[in-house]
Scaffold this active site. Structure first.
Site: not given
Ligand code: ZN
Length: 489
Positions: A159, A268
């Protein structure tokens, strides 16, 4: 207490067996047990699986630590324990678990629902603040899948990665999702510069860059679903200044790491850690450029209008949010990827809108709220520990604000001495107290006495180990509420 005495206890039947953890492979049966407050794999039988597991053998059984090495063995024999990518047609939720103990509760929450869990999800910032590494993050998730017998698969998200070395490391360790943080390539100053400054900086760009954008976008109107997006000169110049370098970085990372990966990776793009909300037109420009360069993305996280602060509900104008969400969702849909909602914990007032405008094709990230549910258990079951942590968090709040943006007003938090033990869990229902404990997790978990022993950590984990069913139940209720509002059946 050594492994030998634990194995004696287990052999004597003095261990808790996790009911859904029983698995079998060729001649080996295994299950997860808990003895002397620790979890182990208990294996019996014969064959490659039991031979490859590291552990202590006695009375025909092998007691194995939940170690990294054993996780790799488990991965080899039980493919459902290996993280996987889910692709763009899926509904997914990120369930960051800073403690490494929330996985079972998370899996109980998503079980039977039309959503895939990204169980392993940590940023480098979170690793640094909790003193963990990426191996431990996947280990915890894999063992949770084994314990719960959850065979539908989970993902692992590196992340908010910014650096190539971290991207390479996460992919090498088996992460299946990469959230690229482009905040260092986004020019925030240009976003706020006056028109003269924008013109000056724009004219300084190479001519080829300006020509590219002008020929493709200037004075043109695009449609995405029922939405239209127009680029006049002023908007386009500013967007190019803010995003051009970030777009080049996205393309570079995609070409070098994602396209060449030996497996599917959910890629992402995050442009949410900026000073200003992402205008829908800016989102369109970034998406359109990526599309033109054949960059295949899983999801994009814009910064939405209003405030998405950690661990509390949305702050802002809901009607305006809805209007912009509709355009962001239409753009994502137009280019074929999912909309990603960061800092998605506890945004109860916007979840129904997110579910509606994305038609369920979203990724919502949660993290800190899972830690807060653990704190709530401590407040309820170990009030003296909670009081010490609360006090320490108050004293160290300022340090924590270096890492997280919040608007907490400590004066709104009721003084501890006025609150009875029974009332302590109520702190977890007040925004200011939630944020106080939300952002100080690293400081609390790393706090040490002068002799180097942990101030809270050991007792905190012990309490949660004793209360693990309560914790799983709390997550089921709290994350379940997120899913209900998002419309996940
Ligand atoms: Zn983010």
């Amino acid at each position: 207490m050594g492994a030998q005495s634990v194995i004696e206890q287990v052999a004597a039947g003095n261990a808790y067996v996790y009911p859904r953890s029983k698995h079998e492979h060729e001649g080996t049966k295994l299950q997860i047990v808990k003895a002397a407050d620790r979890k182990y794999i208990l294996a019996e039988g014969s064959g490659k699986l039991i031979d490859e597991l590291e552990g202590e053998t006695a009375n025909g059984v092998k007691l194995c630590e939940l170690s990294h090495a054993n996780r790799l063995v488990i991965n080899k024999f039980f493919p459902f324990t290996v993280p996987q990518a889910f692709g763009k047609q899926s509904t997914t939720i990120g369930l960051g678990d800073r403690l490494g103990i929330a996985g079972p509760g998370h899996l109980q929450t998503v079980k039977g629902r039309a959503i895939h869990p990204i169980l392993a999800q940590q940023s480098i910032r979170e690793l640094a603040l909790t003193g963990r590494d990426y191996k431990q993050v996947i280990d915890a998730a894999a063992y949770a899948a084994l314990q719960e017998g959850y065979t539908e698969g989970y993902g692992a998200d590196g992340d908010h990665l910014k650096k190539e070395e971290d991207i390479r490391m996460s992919l090498d360790l088996g992460f299946t999702m990469l959230t690229l943080d482009c905040s260092e390539q986004i020019d925030n100053a240009a976003a706020q510069a006056d028109e003269a400054e924008v013109n000056r900086k724009y004219e300084a760009l190479p001519e080829a860059v300006r020509t590219h954008y002008e020929s493709n976008y200037l004075n043109k109107t695009f449609t995405a679903g029922s939405q239209s997006i127009h680029f006049d000169a002023a908007t386009l110049k500013r967007d190019v200044l803010v995003y051009h370098e970030a777009i080049e970085f996205m393309v570079f990372i995609y070409e070098k790491y994602i396209k060449t990966a030996d497996r599917a990776v959910d890629f992402e793009i995050s442009i949410d850690e900026t000073l200003t909300p992402t205008a829908p037109g800016s989102h369109f420009l970034v998406a359109s450029e990526l599309n033109a360069k054949n960059v295949d993305i899983f999801s994009m996280a814009p910064r939405f209008i209003g405030e998405f602060q950690k661990g509390i509900d949305y702050i802002g104008d809901l009607a305006q949010f809805e209007q912009e969400l509709a355009v962001h969702a239409a753009i994502a849909d137009h280019f074929g990827y999912k909309l990603s909602i960061h800092s998605g914990s506890d945004k109860f007032s916007v979840f129904a809108l997110v579910g509606k405008y994305t038609n369920g094709r979203f990724h919502v990230k949660t993290a800190g709220t899972n830690w807060l549910e653990a704190v709530r258990i401590v407040a309820r079951t170990n009030p003296s520990l909670y009081r010490k942590m609360h006090q320490y968090a108050l004293e160290h709040f300022e340090e924590a604000t270096a890492y997280y943006h919040v608007t907490t007003n400590l004066d709104n938090i009721r003084p501890l001495k006025e609150v009875t033990d029974e009332e302590l869990p109520k702190y977890m229902e007040e925004n200011d107290a939630r944020q106080l404990l939300h952002i100080t997790y690293g400081i609390l978990l790393q706090a040490k006495r002068e002799d180097g022993s942990s101030l809270f950590r050991d007792e905190f984990f012990r309490t949660l180990s004793e209360r693990e069913e309560d914790y799983a139940h709390a997550l089921k209720k709290h994350i379940g509420k997120h899913l209900d509002l998002l419309g996940v059946k």
